[in-house]
Design a protein around this motif. Structure first.
Motif, PDB file in Angstrom:
ATOM      1  N   SER A  29       0.833  -1.208   0.000  1.00 53.46           N
ATOM      2  CA  SER A  29       0.000   0.000   0.000  1.00 53.46           C
ATOM      3  C   SER A  29       0.865   1.254   0.000  1.00 53.46           C
ATOM      4  O   SER A  29       0.564   2.226  -0.710  1.00 53.46           O
ATOM      5  CB  SER A  29      -0.949  -0.005   1.199  1.00 53.46           C
ATOM      6  OG  SER A  29      -0.230  -0.021   2.418  1.00 53.46           O
ATOM      7  N   ASP A  30       1.944   1.250   0.783  1.00 57.75           N
ATOM      8  CA  ASP A  30       2.846   2.401   0.782  1.00 57.75           C
ATOM      9  C   ASP A  30       3.539   2.555  -0.564  1.00 57.75           C
ATOM     10  O   ASP A  30       3.785   3.677  -1.019  1.00 57.75           O
ATOM     11  CB  ASP A  30       3.893   2.251   1.887  1.00 57.75           C
ATOM     12  CG  ASP A  30       3.319   2.490   3.278  1.00 57.75           C
ATOM     13  OD1 ASP A  30       2.155   2.934   3.375  1.00 57.75           O
ATOM     14  OD2 ASP A  30       4.025   2.217   4.266  1.00 57.75           O
ATOM     15  N   ASP A  32       2.231   1.791  -3.445  1.00 63.83           N
ATOM     16  CA  ASP A  32       1.241   2.409  -4.323  1.00 63.83           C
ATOM     17  C   ASP A  32       1.141   3.908  -4.060  1.00 63.83           C
ATOM     18  O   ASP A  32       1.003   4.719  -5.000  1.00 63.83           O
ATOM     19  CB  ASP A  32      -0.122   1.751  -4.127  1.00 63.83           C
ATOM     20  CG  ASP A  32      -0.189   0.349  -4.715  1.00 63.83           C
ATOM     21  OD1 ASP A  32       0.614   0.054  -5.627  1.00 63.83           O
ATOM     22  OD2 ASP A  32      -1.028  -0.446  -4.267  1.00 63.83           O
ATOM     23  N   ASP A  33       1.221   4.300  -2.782  1.00 63.54           N
ATOM     24  CA  ASP A  33       1.169   5.725  -2.441  1.00 63.54           C
ATOM     25  C   ASP A  33       2.373   6.466  -3.018  1.00 63.54           C
ATOM     26  O   ASP A  33       2.240   7.592  -3.523  1.00 63.54           O
ATOM     27  CB  ASP A  33       1.143   5.909  -0.927  1.00 63.54           C
ATOM     28  CG  ASP A  33      -0.180   5.480  -0.302  1.00 63.54           C
ATOM     29  OD1 ASP A  33      -1.166   5.327  -1.055  1.00 63.54           O
ATOM     30  OD2 ASP A  33      -0.213   5.282   0.927  1.00 63.54           O
ATOM     31  N   GLN A  36       1.903   6.869  -6.733  1.00 67.32           N
ATOM     32  CA  GLN A  36       0.900   7.895  -6.992  1.00 67.32           C
ATOM     33  C   GLN A  36       1.478   9.294  -6.791  1.00 67.32           C
ATOM     34  O   GLN A  36       1.187  10.221  -7.560  1.00 67.32           O
ATOM     35  CB  GLN A  36      -0.305   7.698  -6.073  1.00 67.32           C
ATOM     36  CG  GLN A  36      -1.436   8.693  -6.288  1.00 67.32           C
ATOM     37  CD  GLN A  36      -2.040   8.627  -7.682  1.00 67.32           C
ATOM     38  OE1 GLN A  36      -1.994   7.583  -8.333  1.00 67.32           O
ATOM     39  NE2 GLN A  36      -2.598   9.735  -8.140  1.00 67.32           N
ATOM     40  N   GLU A  37       2.313   9.446  -5.779  1.00 67.72           N
ATOM     41  CA  GLU A  37       2.963  10.733  -5.545  1.00 67.72           C
ATOM     42  C   GLU A  37       3.888  11.098  -6.702  1.00 67.72           C
ATOM     43  O   GLU A  37       3.977  12.278  -7.093  1.00 67.72           O
ATOM     44  CB  GLU A  37       3.746  10.692  -4.230  1.00 67.72           C
ATOM     45  CG  GLU A  37       4.512  11.957  -3.892  1.00 67.72           C
ATOM     46  CD  GLU A  37       3.628  13.179  -3.692  1.00 67.72           C
ATOM     47  OE1 GLU A  37       4.138  14.311  -3.860  1.00 67.72           O
ATOM     48  OE2 GLU A  37       2.429  13.003  -3.370  1.00 67.72           O
TER      49      GLU A  37
END
Length: 299
Positions: A29-30, A32-33, A36-37
């Motif tokens: 999940s991190d 993916d974050d 995205q950033e």
């Protein structure tokens, strides 16, 4: 550069960027974050002036991950319990294309566990240089250090990893055969055979309720496994970060998942996920196996 074309070019690099972020953070999940950033920063930049988009994006993801690691470390004593890195899990008979792309650049779960002990800067240097082949001059711009300092970081990380981590055997079929033998012996209560499948210095890590419990040594690991011998009949083969693994499914509920690291024909590490919330977050579903011979189930 129009938005559609920019999005398409970013998509071409997404799998690589996600793999870099995953190795850096140990969290899907991190990761993916972080990716995205990177897209947000690209969208806000003068993209037409970027000559090497892949290199630019890797640099951005590296910086984002470094900041996330530093934040994580600063808060760990207060709010971040120790836990095993997120696994990449696939069924024994199928790996979807996105997982395949991740696994192509992935390391085993046992190595990810060791990498959790590195400092953020050490992990950055090790991941980007030793795993993804970036030059020290490129990493230096991310870490805000000299190339020589980054080289020292990578060397220090390499020594720490080399002293603990192991390189798994490459034959997945043989790994599964050994794991099947361990399960069969567990079900039958055959302590001698169980110990024979384990390396003398085997380590077992159980991630339960947000914390890790660790057991070391073949005898201690085998004796502990006998406590749950009845569950061996409900095991199914999976692949976890490219190595043999098993899931235990009872009444169609995922009870646990284990990554089994095999080296030189012995199980050297067993990393068990037994935290119900983490298991549910993986969104894995299996039907319960029928109770029968373990060798028949794990085939």
């Amino acid at each position: 550069m129009d938005d559609k074309y920019l999005a398409e070019r970013f998509q071409d690099h997404r799998s690589h960027l996600r793999a870099v972020a995953y190795q850096m953070l140990g969290s899907l999940s991190d990761a993916d974050d972080a990716v995205q950033e990177a897209w947000i920063r690209l969208d806000r930049s003068n993209a037409g002036a970027i000559r090497n988009l892949g290199g630019w994006l890797t640099t951005v993801v590296g910086r984002v991950c470094l900041d996330m690691l530093r934040t994580r470390v600063s808060r760990r004593e207060e709010t971040f319990p120790s836990h095993l890195p997120d696994p990449i899990v696939s069924r024994a008979d199928h790996v979807d294309p996105e997982q395949q792309a991740m696994l192509a650049d992935s390391v085993g779960l046992a190595l990810l566990v060791v990498m959790e002990t590195l400092t953020p800067a050490e992990r950055l240097a090790f991941v980007l240089h030793d795993i993804f082949g970036l030059q020290f001059t490129e990493i230096a711009t991310i870490a805000d250090r000299s190339p020589g300092a980054v080289m020292q970081l990578a060397s220090r990380a390499r020594r720490r990893v080399r002293g603990v981590a192991v390189t798994p055997d490459v034959d997945l079929a043989q790994q599964r055969e050994l794991v099947g033998a361990f399960l069969a012996a567990t079900r039958d209560g055959d302590l001698g055979v169980m110990i024979a499948t384990l390396a003398p210095d085997v380590v077992l890590r159980v991630d339960r309720d947000g914390g890790i419990r660790e057991v070391r040594g073949a005898s201690a690991v085998a004796e502990g496994a006998l406590t749950f011998s009845w569950l061996a009949s409900y095991a199914l083969h999976v692949t976890v970060n490219g190595v043999a693994g098993i899931v235990t499914v009872l009444n169609d509920e995922l009870i646990s998942m284990t990554a089994c690291t095999v080296r030189l024909g012995k199980i050297v590490a067993l990393d068990i996920f037994a935290d119900r919330k983490r298991l549910s977050d993986l969104e894995l579903t299996w039907s319960s196996p029928r109770t029968c011979d373990v060798a028949e189930i794990c085939s």
